[in-house]
Design a protein around this motif. Structure first.
Motif, PDB file in Angstrom:
ATOM      1  N   ILE A  35     -73.641  47.377  79.014  1.00 31.33           N
ATOM      2  CA  ILE A  35     -74.549  47.812  80.095  1.00 31.33           C
ATOM      3  C   ILE A  35     -75.525  46.665  80.385  1.00 31.33           C
ATOM      4  O   ILE A  35     -76.710  46.726  80.043  1.00 31.33           O
ATOM      5  CB  ILE A  35     -75.293  49.131  79.759  1.00 31.33           C
ATOM      6  CG1 ILE A  35     -75.809  49.145  78.301  1.00 31.33           C
ATOM      7  CG2 ILE A  35     -74.419  50.339  80.035  1.00 31.33           C
ATOM      8  CD1 ILE A  35     -76.709  50.339  77.981  1.00 31.33           C
ATOM      9  N   PRO A  36     -75.000  45.610  81.030  1.00 29.38           N
ATOM     10  CA  PRO A  36     -75.778  44.360  81.167  1.00 29.38           C
ATOM     11  C   PRO A  36     -77.091  44.496  81.928  1.00 29.38           C
ATOM     12  O   PRO A  36     -78.001  43.691  81.711  1.00 29.38           O
ATOM     13  CB  PRO A  36     -74.812  43.420  81.899  1.00 29.38           C
ATOM     14  CG  PRO A  36     -73.753  44.287  82.483  1.00 29.38           C
ATOM     15  CD  PRO A  36     -73.657  45.501  81.622  1.00 29.38           C
ATOM     16  N   ASP A  37     -77.217  45.492  82.804  1.00 32.88           N
ATOM     17  CA  ASP A  37     -78.458  45.625  83.573  1.00 32.88           C
ATOM     18  C   ASP A  37     -79.521  46.438  82.856  1.00 32.88           C
ATOM     19  O   ASP A  37     -80.663  46.526  83.310  1.00 32.88           O
ATOM     20  CB  ASP A  37     -78.179  46.246  84.943  1.00 32.88           C
ATOM     21  CG  ASP A  37     -77.304  45.342  85.784  1.00 32.88           C
ATOM     22  OD1 ASP A  37     -77.437  44.106  85.655  1.00 32.88           O
ATOM     23  OD2 ASP A  37     -76.481  45.861  86.562  1.00 32.88           O
ATOM     24  N   PHE A  38     -79.154  47.079  81.748  1.00 29.79           N
ATOM     25  CA  PHE A  38     -80.145  47.835  80.990  1.00 29.79           C
ATOM     26  C   PHE A  38     -81.109  46.858  80.330  1.00 29.79           C
ATOM     27  O   PHE A  38     -80.686  45.894  79.694  1.00 29.79           O
ATOM     28  CB  PHE A  38     -79.455  48.701  79.931  1.00 29.79           C
ATOM     29  CG  PHE A  38     -80.411  49.459  79.063  1.00 29.79           C
ATOM     30  CD1 PHE A  38     -81.123  50.526  79.579  1.00 29.79           C
ATOM     31  CD2 PHE A  38     -80.626  49.096  77.738  1.00 29.79           C
ATOM     32  CE1 PHE A  38     -82.021  51.233  78.792  1.00 29.79           C
ATOM     33  CE2 PHE A  38     -81.521  49.787  76.943  1.00 29.79           C
ATOM     34  CZ  PHE A  38     -82.222  50.858  77.473  1.00 29.79           C
ATOM     35  N   PRO A  39     -82.411  47.080  80.502  1.00 21.20           N
ATOM     36  CA  PRO A  39     -83.386  46.169  79.871  1.00 21.20           C
ATOM     37  C   PRO A  39     -83.438  46.390  78.359  1.00 21.20           C
ATOM     38  O   PRO A  39     -84.267  47.146  77.867  1.00 21.20           O
ATOM     39  CB  PRO A  39     -84.708  46.533  80.556  1.00 21.20           C
ATOM     40  CG  PRO A  39     -84.522  47.924  81.086  1.00 21.20           C
ATOM     41  CD  PRO A  39     -83.050  48.124  81.323  1.00 21.20           C
ATOM     42  N   TYR A  61     -77.899  53.322  84.616  1.00 24.04           N
ATOM     43  CA  TYR A  61     -77.320  51.989  84.446  1.00 24.04           C
ATOM     44  C   TYR A  61     -75.803  52.075  84.368  1.00 24.04           C
ATOM     45  O   TYR A  61     -75.257  52.906  83.654  1.00 24.04           O
ATOM     46  CB  TYR A  61     -77.887  51.308  83.195  1.00 24.04           C
ATOM     47  CG  TYR A  61     -79.378  51.181  83.269  1.00 24.04           C
ATOM     48  CD1 TYR A  61     -79.967  50.121  83.959  1.00 24.04           C
ATOM     49  CD2 TYR A  61     -80.203  52.166  82.730  1.00 24.04           C
ATOM     50  CE1 TYR A  61     -81.337  50.027  84.089  1.00 24.04           C
ATOM     51  CE2 TYR A  61     -81.580  52.079  82.851  1.00 24.04           C
ATOM     52  CZ  TYR A  61     -82.134  51.012  83.531  1.00 24.04           C
ATOM     53  OH  TYR A  61     -83.499  50.941  83.663  1.00 24.04           O
ATOM     54  N   GLN A  62     -75.189  51.184  85.104  1.00 24.87           N
ATOM     55  CA  GLN A  62     -73.745  51.122  85.180  1.00 24.87           C
ATOM     56  C   GLN A  62     -73.198  50.360  83.974  1.00 24.87           C
ATOM     57  O   GLN A  62     -73.717  49.293  83.621  1.00 24.87           O
ATOM     58  CB  GLN A  62     -73.389  50.376  86.475  1.00 24.87           C
ATOM     59  CG  GLN A  62     -71.935  50.383  86.841  1.00 24.87           C
ATOM     60  CD  GLN A  62     -71.515  51.707  87.443  1.00 24.87           C
ATOM     61  OE1 GLN A  62     -72.277  52.356  88.158  1.00 24.87           O
ATOM     62  NE2 GLN A  62     -70.296  52.123  87.130  1.00 24.87           N
ATOM     63  N   GLU A  71     -65.228  52.734  83.669  1.00 24.75           N
ATOM     64  CA  GLU A  71     -66.623  52.610  84.070  1.00 24.75           C
ATOM     65  C   GLU A  71     -67.386  53.841  83.609  1.00 24.75           C
ATOM     66  O   GLU A  71     -66.822  54.930  83.512  1.00 24.75           O
ATOM     67  CB  GLU A  71     -66.753  52.475  85.597  1.00 24.75           C
ATOM     68  CG  GLU A  71     -66.180  51.169  86.132  1.00 24.75           C
ATOM     69  CD  GLU A  71     -66.312  51.050  87.654  1.00 24.75           C
ATOM     70  OE1 GLU A  71     -66.744  52.024  88.306  1.00 24.75           O
ATOM     71  OE2 GLU A  71     -65.972  49.976  88.166  1.00 24.75           O
ATOM     72  N   MET A 127     -75.971  47.182  87.849  1.00 24.68           N
ATOM     73  CA  MET A 127     -76.608  47.689  89.072  1.00 24.68           C
ATOM     74  C   MET A 127     -77.142  49.090  88.807  1.00 24.68           C
ATOM     75  O   MET A 127     -76.441  49.933  88.253  1.00 24.68           O
ATOM     76  CB  MET A 127     -75.562  47.644  90.166  1.00 24.68           C
ATOM     77  CG  MET A 127     -75.568  48.752  91.169  1.00 24.68           C
ATOM     78  SD  MET A 127     -74.093  48.650  92.231  1.00 24.68           S
ATOM     79  CE  MET A 127     -72.759  48.492  91.065  1.00 24.68           C
ATOM     80  N   SER A 128     -78.339  49.316  89.173  1.00 27.45           N
ATOM     81  CA  SER A 128     -78.952  50.626  88.970  1.00 27.45           C
ATOM     82  C   SER A 128     -78.612  51.543  90.140  1.00 27.45           C
ATOM     83  O   SER A 128     -78.913  51.244  91.289  1.00 27.45           O
ATOM     84  CB  SER A 128     -80.467  50.468  88.849  1.00 27.45           C
ATOM     85  OG  SER A 128     -81.056  51.704  88.551  1.00 27.45           O
TER      86      SER A 128
END
Ligand SMILES: [Zn+2]
Ligand SMILES: [Zn+2]
Length: 145
Positions: A102-106, A8-9, A18, A1-2
């Motif tokens: 960091i799964p949401d990082f592109p 980035y989380q 975290e 989640m940004s």
């Protein structure tokens, strides 16, 4: 989640630790070296590189374990679940935040490093460095896929 723009989380496997990475990544790619494979228990490490100021631990800092096999790398993990977090490279002033944490990082890989040591050849058309780029003290040599 940004949380913020370009923020980035990240977290460990269990969530006790975290952190947030903020700003622009310095680079991203795959490392095939023996150390990454042994540490990660996987065939390749997907890395993202950040300046140390970009990485902030937001929860569970006291739960982070650190191991230095060499002065080049401080490997960090969660002491509750054993999940890996990041490797600090103090001599380069860079932090390798594992892409998987960091799964949401592109994640946009740009290079393969230490490809001479690969056990998982990847024919993806990206440059394959024999070891490291020159600016990080390597040979800068490219090798064929
Ligand atoms: Zn954990
Ligand atoms: Zn490596």
């Amino acid at each position: 989640m940004s949380v913020l723009e370009n923020s980035y989380q990240g977290q460990c496997f269990c969530g006790a630790v975290e952190f947030v990475v903020t700003g622009e990544s310095v680079g991203a790619g795959y490392c095939h070296c023996e150390s990454c494979r042994s540490w990660s228990a996987g065939p390749v490490n997907a890395f993202t590189l950040w300046s140390p100021e970009s990485v902030t631990i937001t929860k569970g800092e006291n739960l982070i374990g650190v191991y230095n096999k060499t002065e080049r790398s401080s490997r960090k993990w969660c002491t509750v679940c054993g999940g890996h977090l990041m490797t600090e490279h103090p001599l380069w002033s860079l932090v390798d935040v594992y892409a998987a944490s960091i799964p949401d990082f592109p994640f946009t890989p740009g290079v393969h490093v230490n490809y001479a040591a690969t056990v998982l050849p990847m024919k993806d058309g990206l440059p394959k460095m024999h070891d490291f780029p020159k600016e990080l003290g390597g040979s800068g040599e490219l090798i064929a896929e």
